[in-house]
Design a protein around this motif. Structure first.
Motif, PDB file in Angstrom:
ATOM      1  N   ARG A 359       0.772  -1.323   0.084  1.00  0.00           N
ATOM      2  CA  ARG A 359      -0.188  -0.096   0.067  1.00  0.00           C
ATOM      3  C   ARG A 359       1.028   1.350  -0.012  1.00  0.00           C
ATOM      4  O   ARG A 359       1.573   1.546   0.880  1.00  0.00           O
ATOM      5  CB  ARG A 359      -0.881   0.104   1.287  1.00  0.00           C
ATOM      6  CG  ARG A 359      -1.811  -1.186   1.257  1.00  0.00           C
ATOM      7  CD  ARG A 359      -2.432  -1.337   2.686  1.00  0.00           C
ATOM      8  NE  ARG A 359      -1.103  -1.510   3.611  1.00  0.00           N
ATOM      9  CZ  ARG A 359      -1.594  -1.939   4.900  1.00  0.00           C
ATOM     10  NH1 ARG A 359      -2.756  -1.696   5.549  1.00  0.00           N
ATOM     11  NH2 ARG A 359      -0.450  -2.182   5.805  1.00  0.00           N
ATOM     12  N   ILE A 360       0.746   2.187  -1.068  1.00  0.00           N
ATOM     13  CA  ILE A 360       1.524   3.297  -1.249  1.00  0.00           C
ATOM     14  C   ILE A 360       0.678   4.533  -1.049  1.00  0.00           C
ATOM     15  O   ILE A 360      -0.183   4.609  -1.801  1.00  0.00           O
ATOM     16  CB  ILE A 360       2.261   3.290  -2.833  1.00  0.00           C
ATOM     17  CG1 ILE A 360       3.161   2.117  -2.829  1.00  0.00           C
ATOM     18  CG2 ILE A 360       3.138   4.577  -2.737  1.00  0.00           C
ATOM     19  CD1 ILE A 360       3.877   2.057  -4.174  1.00  0.00           C
ATOM     20  N   LEU A 361       1.097   5.350   0.041  1.00  0.00           N
ATOM     21  CA  LEU A 361       0.185   6.325   0.140  1.00  0.00           C
ATOM     22  C   LEU A 361       1.031   7.580  -0.506  1.00  0.00           C
ATOM     23  O   LEU A 361       2.198   7.902  -0.389  1.00  0.00           O
ATOM     24  CB  LEU A 361       0.307   6.926   1.607  1.00  0.00           C
ATOM     25  CG  LEU A 361      -0.460   6.031   2.414  1.00  0.00           C
ATOM     26  CD1 LEU A 361      -0.598   6.475   3.880  1.00  0.00           C
ATOM     27  CD2 LEU A 361      -2.088   5.943   2.217  1.00  0.00           C
ATOM     28  N   THR A 362       0.321   8.405  -1.421  1.00  0.00           N
ATOM     29  CA  THR A 362       0.728   9.553  -1.949  1.00  0.00           C
ATOM     30  C   THR A 362      -0.399  10.785  -2.139  1.00  0.00           C
ATOM     31  O   THR A 362      -1.470  10.342  -1.820  1.00  0.00           O
ATOM     32  CB  THR A 362       1.287   9.279  -3.611  1.00  0.00           C
ATOM     33  OG1 THR A 362       2.217  10.466  -3.955  1.00  0.00           O
ATOM     34  CG2 THR A 362       0.313   9.001  -4.458  1.00  0.00           C
ATOM     35  N   SER A 363      -0.129  11.748  -2.620  1.00  0.00           N
ATOM     36  CA  SER A 363      -1.217  12.856  -2.774  1.00  0.00           C
ATOM     37  C   SER A 363      -0.914  13.734  -3.929  1.00  0.00           C
ATOM     38  O   SER A 363       0.079  13.992  -4.393  1.00  0.00           O
ATOM     39  CB  SER A 363      -0.887  13.862  -1.356  1.00  0.00           C
ATOM     40  OG  SER A 363      -1.593  15.113  -1.328  1.00  0.00           O
ATOM     41  N   ILE A 411       4.921   8.778   0.397  1.00  0.00           N
ATOM     42  CA  ILE A 411       5.941   9.524  -0.404  1.00  0.00           C
ATOM     43  C   ILE A 411       6.020  10.757   0.253  1.00  0.00           C
ATOM     44  O   ILE A 411       5.033  11.530   0.366  1.00  0.00           O
ATOM     45  CB  ILE A 411       5.442   9.427  -1.791  1.00  0.00           C
ATOM     46  CG1 ILE A 411       5.706   8.073  -2.481  1.00  0.00           C
ATOM     47  CG2 ILE A 411       6.526  10.388  -2.675  1.00  0.00           C
ATOM     48  CD1 ILE A 411       5.061   7.911  -4.082  1.00  0.00           C
ATOM     49  N   THR A 412       7.204  11.425   0.365  1.00  0.00           N
ATOM     50  CA  THR A 412       7.341  12.638   0.885  1.00  0.00           C
ATOM     51  C   THR A 412       8.661  13.220   0.294  1.00  0.00           C
ATOM     52  O   THR A 412       9.185  12.696  -0.459  1.00  0.00           O
ATOM     53  CB  THR A 412       7.218  12.792   2.475  1.00  0.00           C
ATOM     54  OG1 THR A 412       7.221  14.123   2.941  1.00  0.00           O
ATOM     55  CG2 THR A 412       8.660  12.081   2.963  1.00  0.00           C
ATOM     56  N   HIS A 413       8.909  14.542   0.957  1.00  0.00           N
ATOM     57  CA  HIS A 413       9.912  15.315   0.516  1.00  0.00           C
ATOM     58  C   HIS A 413      10.653  16.079   1.659  1.00  0.00           C
ATOM     59  O   HIS A 413       9.747  16.354   2.460  1.00  0.00           O
ATOM     60  CB  HIS A 413       9.565  16.355  -0.685  1.00  0.00           C
ATOM     61  CG  HIS A 413       8.865  17.450  -0.531  1.00  0.00           C
ATOM     62  ND1 HIS A 413       7.628  17.399  -0.460  1.00  0.00           N
ATOM     63  CD2 HIS A 413       9.314  18.576  -0.160  1.00  0.00           C
ATOM     64  CE1 HIS A 413       7.067  18.544   0.047  1.00  0.00           C
ATOM     65  NE2 HIS A 413       8.224  19.476   0.085  1.00  0.00           N
ATOM     66  N   SER A 414      11.909  16.352   1.589  1.00  0.00           N
ATOM     67  CA  SER A 414      12.373  16.930   2.705  1.00  0.00           C
ATOM     68  C   SER A 414      13.538  18.052   2.343  1.00  0.00           C
ATOM     69  O   SER A 414      13.884  17.755   1.010  1.00  0.00           O
ATOM     70  CB  SER A 414      13.301  15.882   3.810  1.00  0.00           C
ATOM     71  OG  SER A 414      12.229  14.880   3.987  1.00  0.00           O
TER      72      SER A 414
END
Length: 506
Positions: A359-363, A411-414
């Motif tokens: 399960r991959i969460l993204t936006s 998935i995110t960014h920093s």
């Protein structure tokens, strides 16, 4: 967010920060800066967000600040600290002759009071407070910090979000925003502007400018920060001549800004990095071999191209810090490349993968997150994974990722912090819940390091462990776009845009 040049002899250039005041040059004019929104506060200790830091760095100053390699250099400190042989005592000399915007003299009492407040109300400060035994004045022009255990990132934590304010202003809620910086607060009208004006009695550190370190000169009479939440409005206002600088423009606006004639695009390299973070607490990815299979299955080049469309706006690099940073190293980088479904399948077989969907969460609110997720899904399926790509709004994603049972990858960014210990993945409680004995030992070695050589070697150990344990997949580095009016001189791209040493249009 940056490809910085390694400056030979930088330490020598910065060694004189305790010395002679540099006279302000009256340049005149106003710099109008379009920001992404209204700052919720100007109390940067309480709210150390990017928009607050961007504005308040002109008002407040810290003991140390980051140079071009993102290493701490003296700002209000006169020099690097004297550190005891056991690494537990730091004596920090302070610059003399510095004054606050209210005319009061800067001294050790202000440092002690400010850092004590920071340790009470700031999340990073509260973390540091666990290792700080005492902060005491040593006369008017030095402070002594005593630790209960070695803490390698101490100077880095004194370089961001820990400003020094007059001790007399620090009782209760901060209402007087008085610092030692090159600009002072003149007026703030919420949702209209924050107006800063030149501080005529500013005393600059010496040394050539290097990122946020070195000489600071208030050339413009005034800087006016205007909140403009809509990105397209920032683009149009810049082209129309309303703004001298517009922050955080969509990359799709590059050609329009470039063709306008009266403005120019500004690319800030290495603004941040994207990652796929894996759930190590529950679900199929608790198996290390399966996490490594995810790493080897993915193609970073295709994910970054899908996310950013234009190679001017990204770089594919598995190192957790980019070239130009003190911390850049390829140590331990493995399973980072063009995607190898056969190698991934072998690792999946080793792990006994049973076909449970990942399960991959993204936006879609971050378009590049969504595009990254689509490509990741295709590559994982090609390797033999079943994939459930769940597209939700960002608020829902941040809520779900706190629940160990609701996801396998998000998935995110920093951004790239000044010190490795502030990377999210170093924190045991960050969603993903990455803990291992190897990680604990590697982080402990870093915390106990004193010299830069020791710290770099320890960081190489941390990066190697991260790649072996595979808590995440580093996708790549991305660049940010801003816009600058023609005729503005001296501006250098920076993560938190800064406007000392910048001259307005004539």
């Amino acid at each position: 967010m940056k490809r910085m040049l390694l400056a030979a002899g930088l330490a020598a250039l910065m060694a004189g920060t305790s010395g002679i005041a540099l006279a302000q040059t009256a340049g005149g004019g106003v710099l109008t800066v379009a920001t992404i929104g209204e700052p919720p506060s100007l109390d940067v200790m309480q709210t150390p967000t990017d928009i607050v830091l961007t504005i308040t760095q002109h008002i407040f100053e810290t003991l140390y600040i980051y140079d071009a390699e993102w290493q701490p250099q003296p700002l209000l400190a006169a020099d690097m600290p004297e550190i005891s042989e056991d690494g537990l005592t730091y004596r920090i000399p302070l610059r003399e002759g510095v004054t606050f915007h209210d005319g009061s003299a800067f001294d050790s009492a202000d440092v002690v009071a400010s850092l004590n407040r920071w340790m009470e109300i700031n999340s990073k400060g509260r973390q540091v407070a666990e290792v700080i035994e005492t902060i005491e004045a040593d006369g008017d022009n030095a402070v002594v910090v005593t630790l209960n255990s070695r803490y390698s990132p101490l100077l880095a934590t004194f370089s961001q979000g820990s400003p020094i304010l007059p001790s007399e202003t620090l009782g209760g809620e901060l209402t007087d925003f008085i610092g030692t910086g090159p600009y002072r607060l003149q007026e703030r009208r919420p949702d209209q502007y924050t107006q800063l004006v030149r501080f005529e009695d500013y005393v600059s550190p010496e040394g050539e400018p290097s990122n946020y370190a070195g000489r600071r000169e208030a050339i413009a009479d005034e800087i006016r920060f205007v909140p403009v939440p809509d990105a397209n409005t920032r683009v149009e206002g810049l082209i129309a001549g309303q703004y001298d600088y517009a922050d955080s423009l969509p990359v799709s606006a590059y050609e329009r800004v470039e063709a306008a004639g009266n403005v120019e695009p500004v690319i800030f390299e290495n603004a941040g990095w994207t990652s796929l973070n894996m759930n190590m607490a529950e679900g199929p990815l608790t198996d290390k071999a399966l996490r490594q299979a995810v790493q080897v299955a993915l193609n970073p080049s295709d994910m970054m191209l899908a996310a950013f469309s234009d190679e001017r706006f990204f770089a594919v690099d598995g190192a957790l810090f980019p070239e130009g940073f003190f911390w850049h190293t390829q140590a331990g980088v493995e399973r980072y490349g063009e995607g190898d479904p056969e190698a991934a399948a072998a690792l999946m077989e080793e792990a006994g993968y049973d076909g449970t969907p990942i399960r991959i969460l993204t936006s879609r609110q971050y378009g590049f997150h969504y595009s990254t997720g689509e490509v990741a899904k295709a590559y994982l399926e090609a390797a033999g994974f079943a994939v459930d790509l769940q597209v939700v709004d960002w608020a829902t994603l941040t809520t779900r990722r706190a629940d160990k049972g609701q996801w396998d990858i998000f998935i995110t960014h920093s951004n790239f912090p000044g010190d490795p210990t502030t990377l999210n993945t170093i924190t045991d409680t960050y969603p993903g819940w990455y803990t291992s004995e190897a990680k604990s030992q590697a982080v402990a070695a870093f915390m106990n390091a004193v010299t830069n050589e020791e710290r770099f070697t320890a960081w190489e150990g941390i990066q190697s462990v991260i790649y072996e344990d595979a808590p995440l997949v580093k996708v790549g580095n991305f660049n940010a776009l801003g816009g600058l009016a023609s005729g503005v001189s001296g501006y250098e791209p920076a993560y938190w845009p800064r406007f000392w040493n910048v001259a307005p249009r004539g």
